[in-house]
Design a protein around this motif. Structure first.
Motif, PDB file in Angstrom:
ATOM      1  N   UNK A  43       0.795  -1.242   0.000  1.00  0.00           N
ATOM      2  CA  UNK A  43       0.000   0.000   0.000  1.00  0.00           C
ATOM      3  C   UNK A  43       0.819   1.279   0.000  1.00  0.00           C
ATOM      4  N   UNK A  44       2.113   1.200   0.385  1.00  0.00           N
ATOM      5  CA  UNK A  44       2.934   2.413   0.457  1.00  0.00           C
ATOM      6  C   UNK A  44       3.956   2.498  -0.666  1.00  0.00           C
ATOM      7  N   UNK A  45       3.865   1.605  -1.639  1.00  0.00           N
ATOM      8  CA  UNK A  45       4.850   1.564  -2.723  1.00  0.00           C
ATOM      9  C   UNK A  45       4.843   2.870  -3.517  1.00  0.00           C
ATOM     10  N   UNK A  46       6.039   3.459  -3.675  1.00  0.00           N
ATOM     11  CA  UNK A  46       6.172   4.723  -4.405  1.00  0.00           C
ATOM     12  C   UNK A  46       6.950   4.553  -5.706  1.00  0.00           C
ATOM     13  N   UNK A  47       7.924   3.636  -5.727  1.00  0.00           N
ATOM     14  CA  UNK A  47       8.787   3.488  -6.890  1.00  0.00           C
ATOM     15  C   UNK A  47       8.915   2.008  -7.236  1.00  0.00           C
ATOM     16  N   UNK A  48       8.730   1.686  -8.531  1.00  0.00           N
ATOM     17  CA  UNK A  48       8.768   0.297  -8.990  1.00  0.00           C
ATOM     18  C   UNK A  48       9.704   0.151 -10.182  1.00  0.00           C
ATOM     19  N   UNK A  49      10.698  -0.739 -10.053  1.00  0.00           N
ATOM     20  CA  UNK A  49      11.577  -1.118 -11.154  1.00  0.00           C
ATOM     21  C   UNK A  49      11.171  -2.524 -11.595  1.00  0.00           C
ATOM     22  N   UNK A  50      10.904  -2.710 -12.904  1.00  0.00           N
ATOM     23  CA  UNK A  50      10.403  -4.008 -13.324  1.00  0.00           C
ATOM     24  C   UNK A  50      10.964  -4.383 -14.700  1.00  0.00           C
ATOM     25  N   UNK A  51      11.461  -5.623 -14.794  1.00  0.00           N
ATOM     26  CA  UNK A  51      11.949  -6.154 -16.057  1.00  0.00           C
ATOM     27  C   UNK A  51      10.831  -6.930 -16.728  1.00  0.00           C
ATOM     28  N   UNK A  52      10.477  -6.536 -17.944  1.00  0.00           N
ATOM     29  CA  UNK A  52       9.371  -7.162 -18.657  1.00  0.00           C
ATOM     30  C   UNK A  52       9.875  -8.375 -19.438  1.00  0.00           C
ATOM     31  N   UNK A  53       9.598  -9.576 -18.917  1.00  0.00           N
ATOM     32  CA  UNK A  53      10.013 -10.797 -19.598  1.00  0.00           C
ATOM     33  C   UNK A  53       9.316 -12.007 -18.981  1.00  0.00           C
ATOM     34  N   UNK A  54       9.368 -13.094 -19.703  1.00  0.00           N
ATOM     35  CA  UNK A  54       8.812 -14.364 -19.227  1.00  0.00           C
ATOM     36  C   UNK A  54       7.367 -14.266 -18.777  1.00  0.00           C
ATOM     37  N   UNK A  55       6.589 -13.474 -19.484  1.00  0.00           N
ATOM     38  CA  UNK A  55       5.162 -13.421 -19.184  1.00  0.00           C
ATOM     39  C   UNK A  55       4.796 -12.606 -17.975  1.00  0.00           C
TER      40      UNK A  55
END
Length: 450
Positions: A43-55
């Motif tokens: 609920x407090x997440x402000x910043x998200x780094x995400x690698x788009x792969x494998x579905x």
């Protein structure tokens, strides 16, 4: 389980671009989301780094809360289904910063992906920062045209744009960027000039050109002159410029000539030049004097890169920056190094606090505000050959006379970060010069009391 116990306090989370999301973690996240009735467990997440792969491309929106402000996406080496666009579209409108990080050899199936990405950026009603980061901007996978830039300028909230510019033939007569304060572009120098000449950005205060690709020396010679005559130069406070050449041999552009138009940028406070392409510049006292003269009085931060020249200039050339740059707070001159011959090259009288008022090159009034000085030999583990303790003491007294407000603690801290532990000693290399500055300052204080 430990992560879930503290998940309510997590503000930043990410999957590194060089790692796949492990199948077991992927299944665990899906299970948690399903258990929560599709509501977030962060609920407090402000910043998200995400690698788009494998579905996993459609997974982040499922656990990204309304509190999410900053999204950094890294697509896999192949984007066959346009996962980039599909993933971004599902995020909440609370996003204020969107960054897409492109790595080597990404193959984009959709040739108009940049148009889709612009559409998405315009649909995010609170977006303030839009960035495309690429590991090889000389061969970028995702590039934008002036028409794309013009469309981004229509956003009512966007203030920062960072993109790679595609080679182009046509462009709008005027590119209105009424709310943009920071603009970062990479591309060919001819395209950069054509684009910037058409930009109308009354609020622009930072221009970052991290990789300007130059294919002919003639293109570079007029670059700063053309830039200084543009309307955006009137409001510019920060300029970052990196030059990359694409032909054999080194540039022979004279740096003082290159920087001369800067004097017209009356509001410029930060100037950073980075490259090692100039040759045979900063080779004498006159070159440095001209450079210092051409810099606007408003300048507070200056960084000039290393150069290829002979002979090396001496520390005594710093007097020109002390005289002509009255508001300089930080100065980085990678071309300058300690030289045991400096005292014979320019004057014979030793520098001390009593001579400060009557020596010609120390004739300005008041204390110079410079706090940080960085030079090319700050990371040397020892002093140059032939430099004796007497030379170190003269250098310390000289620097203290020029710049009495040097922040020695900050300079020592910065110096320590670049040296191995065994070299972080008060008697090693550049540390000894800083100690000499401090000793000269203390002696000056004792004489003032006495």
């Amino acid at each position: 389980m430990r992560f879930l116990l503290c998940s309510a306090r997590v503000r930043t989370i990410g999957v590194p671009h060089h790692h796949d999301c492990p199948p077991e973690e992927f299944k665990l996240i899906c299970t948690i989301i399903k258990h929560n009735g599709d509501s977030t467990f962060l609920p407090s997440l402000r910043k998200l780094f995400w690698a788009l792969r494998n579905g996993n491309g459609l997974l982040p929106p499922l656990f990204a809360p309304q509190s999410l402000h900053s999204l950094h996406l890294t697509p896999s080496y192949v984007d066959p289904a346009g996962i980039i666009g599909k993933s971004i579209r599902q995020f909440t409108p609370s996003i204020r910063s969107l960054s897409i990080n492109i790595y080597y050899h990404l193959k984009l199936v959709d040739p108009k992906l940049q148009e889709s990405v612009v559409d998405i950026a315009l649909s995010l009603k609170n977006l303030e920062s839009f960035m495309i980061r690429q590991s090889d901007s000389r061969d970028p996978s995702l590039v934008f045209t002036p028409f794309d830039i013009q469309r981004l300028g229509k956003s009512p909230t966007l203030t920062y744009i960072a993109v790679d510019i595609a080679p182009f033939q046509g462009a709008p007569a005027i590119i209105e960027l009424p709310r943009i304060r920071k603009l970062e572009c990479t591309g060919r120098i001819t395209d950069m000039l054509t684009l910037l000449k058409k930009v109308k950005a009354p609020l622009l205060d930072l221009l970052d050109l991290p990789e300007v690709n130059v294919y002919a020396a003639a293109h570079l010679e007029d670059f700063m002159r053309d830039l200084s005559n543009m309307s955006l130069a009137r409001t510019l406070q920060s300029l970052y410029l990196s030059i990359f050449q694409h032909w054999d041999g080194r540039l022979s552009v004279n740096l003082s000539t290159f920087l001369k138009p800067c004097i017209n940028m009356s509001k410029l406070e930060k100037l950073y030049l980075h490259n090692s392409m100039w040759r045979n510049v900063l080779s004498n006292d006159e070159d440095i004097r001209e450079i210092a003269q051409y810099l606007p009085n408003s300048l507070r931060y200056l960084s000039l890169p290393d150069f290829h020249y002979s002979p090396w200039p001496s520390f005594t050339l710093l007097r020109h920056f002390a005289r002509h740059c009255p508001n300089l707070v930080e100065l980085e001159l990678r071309a300058l190094c300690l030289d045991s011959r400096m005292w014979q090259l320019h004057y014979s009288e030793e520098i001390n606090e009593d001579s400060r008022s009557h020596m010609g090159f120390l004739s300005w009034k008041g204390d110079h505000p410079l706090q940080i000085l960085r030079t090319g030999d700050m990371l040397w583990r020892s002093l140059p050959d032939g430099m004796e303790q007497e030379d170190v003491e003269k250098t310390g007294a000289y620097l203290n006379a020029l710049f009495p407000n040097l922040d020695l603690s900050r300079m020592r801290e910065a110096l320590g970060k670049g040296l191995p532990p065994e070299c972080r000693s008060s008697g090693v290399g550049y540390y000894s010069v800083l100690n000499a500055v401090e000793a000269a300052r203390e002696e000056q204080g004792r004489r003032a009391i006495g």
